[in-house]
Write a protein that holds these residues in place. Structure first.
Motif, PDB file in Angstrom:
ATOM      1  N   GLU A   4     -41.883 -21.079  23.169  1.00  0.00           N
ATOM      2  CA  GLU A   4     -41.559 -20.809  21.774  1.00  0.00           C
ATOM      3  C   GLU A   4     -42.406 -21.688  20.861  1.00  0.00           C
ATOM      4  OE1 GLU A   4     -37.372 -20.994  21.019  1.00  0.00           O
ATOM      5  OE2 GLU A   4     -36.899 -19.884  22.843  1.00  0.00           O
ATOM      6  N   LEU A   5     -42.646 -21.192  19.662  1.00  0.00           N
ATOM      7  CA  LEU A   5     -43.418 -21.908  18.655  1.00  0.00           C
ATOM      8  C   LEU A   5     -42.534 -22.199  17.457  1.00  0.00           C
ATOM      9  CD1 LEU A   5     -46.036 -22.910  17.240  1.00  0.00           C
ATOM     10  CD2 LEU A   5     -46.405 -20.538  16.547  1.00  0.00           C
ATOM     11  N   GLU A   6     -42.595 -23.436  16.986  1.00  0.00           N
ATOM     12  CA  GLU A   6     -41.940 -23.829  15.734  1.00  0.00           C
ATOM     13  C   GLU A   6     -43.017 -24.454  14.861  1.00  0.00           C
ATOM     14  OE1 GLU A   6     -38.649 -26.532  16.477  1.00  0.00           O
ATOM     15  OE2 GLU A   6     -38.349 -25.572  18.413  1.00  0.00           O
ATOM     16  N   ALA A   8     -43.725 -26.167  10.846  1.00  0.00           N
ATOM     17  CA  ALA A   8     -43.193 -26.636   9.573  1.00  0.00           C
ATOM     18  C   ALA A   8     -44.330 -27.343   8.850  1.00  0.00           C
ATOM     19  CB  ALA A   8     -42.017 -27.585   9.785  1.00  0.00           C
ATOM     20  N   GLY A   9     -44.866 -26.697   7.846  1.00  0.00           N
ATOM     21  CA  GLY A   9     -46.002 -27.277   7.136  1.00  0.00           C
ATOM     22  C   GLY A   9     -47.202 -27.379   8.055  1.00  0.00           C
ATOM     23  N   SER A  10     -47.740 -28.573   8.170  1.00  0.00           N
ATOM     24  CA  SER A  10     -48.931 -28.762   9.006  1.00  0.00           C
ATOM     25  C   SER A  10     -48.589 -29.205  10.433  1.00  0.00           C
ATOM     26  CB  SER A  10     -49.862 -29.795   8.366  1.00  0.00           C
ATOM     27  OG  SER A  10     -49.217 -31.056   8.298  1.00  0.00           O
ATOM     28  N   HIS A  11     -47.307 -29.216  10.779  1.00  0.00           N
ATOM     29  CA  HIS A  11     -46.889 -29.648  12.116  1.00  0.00           C
ATOM     30  C   HIS A  11     -46.335 -28.475  12.919  1.00  0.00           C
ATOM     31  CE1 HIS A  11     -47.459 -33.851  11.116  1.00  0.00           C
ATOM     32  NE2 HIS A  11     -46.871 -33.598   9.956  1.00  0.00           N
ATOM     33  N   GLY A  12     -46.564 -28.532  14.222  1.00  0.00           N
ATOM     34  CA  GLY A  12     -46.075 -27.471  15.080  1.00  0.00           C
ATOM     35  C   GLY A  12     -45.620 -28.013  16.422  1.00  0.00           C
ATOM     36  N   ARG A  13     -44.914 -27.156  17.139  1.00  0.00           N
ATOM     37  CA  ARG A  13     -44.352 -27.550  18.428  1.00  0.00           C
ATOM     38  C   ARG A  13     -44.232 -26.311  19.304  1.00  0.00           C
ATOM     39  NH1 ARG A  13     -38.497 -27.787  19.981  1.00  0.00           N
ATOM     40  NH2 ARG A  13     -38.304 -29.321  21.641  1.00  0.00           N
ATOM     41  N   TYR A  14     -44.801 -26.419  20.515  1.00  0.00           N
ATOM     42  CA  TYR A  14     -44.566 -25.419  21.552  1.00  0.00           C
ATOM     43  C   TYR A  14     -43.489 -26.006  22.441  1.00  0.00           C
ATOM     44  CZ  TYR A  14     -49.101 -23.483  20.203  1.00  0.00           C
ATOM     45  OH  TYR A  14     -50.142 -22.939  19.510  1.00  0.00           O
ATOM     46  N   SER A  15     -42.493 -25.219  22.795  1.00  0.00           N
ATOM     47  CA  SER A  15     -41.444 -25.721  23.678  1.00  0.00           C
ATOM     48  C   SER A  15     -41.019 -24.651  24.657  1.00  0.00           C
ATOM     49  CB  SER A  15     -40.237 -26.217  22.873  1.00  0.00           C
ATOM     50  OG  SER A  15     -39.620 -25.143  22.194  1.00  0.00           O
ATOM     51  N   VAL A  16     -40.495 -25.115  25.779  1.00  0.00           N
ATOM     52  CA  VAL A  16     -39.976 -24.209  26.798  1.00  0.00           C
ATOM     53  C   VAL A  16     -38.795 -24.901  27.460  1.00  0.00           C
ATOM     54  CG1 VAL A  16     -41.602 -25.035  28.574  1.00  0.00           C
ATOM     55  CG2 VAL A  16     -40.572 -22.768  28.794  1.00  0.00           C
ATOM     56  N   THR A  17     -37.752 -24.128  27.720  1.00  0.00           N
ATOM     57  CA  THR A  17     -36.578 -24.659  28.414  1.00  0.00           C
ATOM     58  C   THR A  17     -36.519 -24.009  29.784  1.00  0.00           C
ATOM     59  OG1 THR A  17     -35.413 -25.002  26.328  1.00  0.00           O
ATOM     60  CG2 THR A  17     -34.068 -24.930  28.328  1.00  0.00           C
ATOM     61  N   VAL A  18     -36.482 -24.863  30.805  1.00  0.00           N
ATOM     62  CA  VAL A  18     -36.429 -24.430  32.199  1.00  0.00           C
ATOM     63  C   VAL A  18     -35.309 -25.210  32.872  1.00  0.00           C
ATOM     64  CG1 VAL A  18     -37.690 -24.311  34.385  1.00  0.00           C
ATOM     65  CG2 VAL A  18     -38.915 -23.991  32.230  1.00  0.00           C
ATOM     66  N   GLU A  19     -34.426 -24.500  33.538  1.00  0.00           N
ATOM     67  CA  GLU A  19     -33.323 -25.135  34.264  1.00  0.00           C
ATOM     68  C   GLU A  19     -32.535 -26.095  33.378  1.00  0.00           C
ATOM     69  OE1 GLU A  19     -35.217 -26.969  37.649  1.00  0.00           O
ATOM     70  OE2 GLU A  19     -35.923 -25.031  38.419  1.00  0.00           O
ATOM     71  N   ALA A  59     -51.345 -23.178  24.599  1.00  0.00           N
ATOM     72  CA  ALA A  59     -52.043 -23.699  23.420  1.00  0.00           C
ATOM     73  C   ALA A  59     -53.489 -23.212  23.387  1.00  0.00           C
ATOM     74  CB  ALA A  59     -51.993 -25.225  23.405  1.00  0.00           C
ATOM     75  N   ILE A  60     -54.148 -23.170  24.537  1.00  0.00           N
ATOM     76  CA  ILE A  60     -55.526 -22.701  24.621  1.00  0.00           C
ATOM     77  C   ILE A  60     -55.606 -21.226  24.217  1.00  0.00           C
ATOM     78  CG2 ILE A  60     -57.411 -22.174  26.229  1.00  0.00           C
ATOM     79  CD1 ILE A  60     -57.244 -25.159  25.507  1.00  0.00           C
ATOM     80  N   GLU A  61     -54.711 -20.426  24.748  1.00  0.00           N
ATOM     81  CA  GLU A  61     -54.717 -18.994  24.412  1.00  0.00           C
ATOM     82  C   GLU A  61     -54.400 -18.764  22.938  1.00  0.00           C
ATOM     83  OE1 GLU A  61     -55.933 -16.436  26.140  1.00  0.00           O
ATOM     84  OE2 GLU A  61     -56.508 -18.047  27.502  1.00  0.00           O
ATOM     85  N   ALA A  62     -53.487 -19.551  22.383  1.00  0.00           N
ATOM     86  CA  ALA A  62     -53.164 -19.425  20.957  1.00  0.00           C
ATOM     87  C   ALA A  62     -54.391 -19.771  20.106  1.00  0.00           C
ATOM     88  CB  ALA A  62     -51.994 -20.327  20.592  1.00  0.00           C
ATOM     89  N   ALA A  63     -55.141 -20.790  20.523  1.00  0.00           N
ATOM     90  CA  ALA A  63     -56.353 -21.171  19.790  1.00  0.00           C
ATOM     91  C   ALA A  63     -57.386 -20.054  19.853  1.00  0.00           C
ATOM     92  CB  ALA A  63     -56.923 -22.465  20.360  1.00  0.00           C
ATOM     93  N   ARG A  64     -57.545 -19.452  21.011  1.00  0.00           N
ATOM     94  CA  ARG A  64     -58.496 -18.338  21.138  1.00  0.00           C
ATOM     95  C   ARG A  64     -58.097 -17.177  20.242  1.00  0.00           C
ATOM     96  NH1 ARG A  64     -58.995 -19.060  27.531  1.00  0.00           N
ATOM     97  NH2 ARG A  64     -60.809 -20.448  27.520  1.00  0.00           N
ATOM     98  N   LYS A  65     -56.832 -16.815  20.278  1.00  0.00           N
ATOM     99  CA  LYS A  65     -56.357 -15.686  19.461  1.00  0.00           C
ATOM    100  C   LYS A  65     -56.438 -15.997  17.971  1.00  0.00           C
ATOM    101  CE  LYS A  65     -53.247 -13.825  22.942  1.00  0.00           C
ATOM    102  NZ  LYS A  65     -51.860 -13.700  23.379  1.00  0.00           N
ATOM    103  N   GLY A  66     -56.151 -17.262  17.615  1.00  0.00           N
ATOM    104  CA  GLY A  66     -56.137 -17.648  16.208  1.00  0.00           C
ATOM    105  C   GLY A  66     -57.494 -18.034  15.651  1.00  0.00           C
TER     106      GLY A  66
END
Length: 93
Positions: A4-6, A8-19, A59-66
């Motif tokens: 998931e991506l969050e 807020a302004g110039s800050h971002g966070r990729y997160s994933v919940t597993v187990e 993150a790499i794929e998001a950079a390529r797409k963006g």
């Protein structure tokens, strides 16, 4: 993994919940075409399960797409970019 991506302004966070444990990779956007990945945290319970690698690849794929570049300030991300020559198209040193 459902990463998931969050933002807020110039800050971002990729997160994933597993187990029931959440791992994250945070970044700052320094311009529309450049992000600085500054932190990666993977709980001990998830180590060795490819969670950090999945966040880095996402993150790499998001950079390529963006159409932006990544400065890997975080030691984990820096190490991953050195291991993956195929990622160099979006890495700025």
């Amino acid at each position: 993994m459902n990463i998931e991506l969050e933002e807020a302004g110039s800050h971002g966070r990729y997160s994933v919940t597993v187990e029931g444990h959440t791992a994250e990779m945070t970044y700052s956007r320094s311009s529309p075409h450049l992000i600085i990945i500054d932190h990666t945290a993977v709980p001990d319970a998830l180590r060795g399960k490819g969670v950090g690698q999945a966040l880095a690849a996402h993150a790499i794929e998001a950079a390529r797409k963006g159409g932006w570049k990544i400065i890997p300030l975080c030691p984990f991300m820096r190490a991953q970019t050195l291991r993956h020559a195929e990622w160099q198209d979006v890495v700025q040193r």
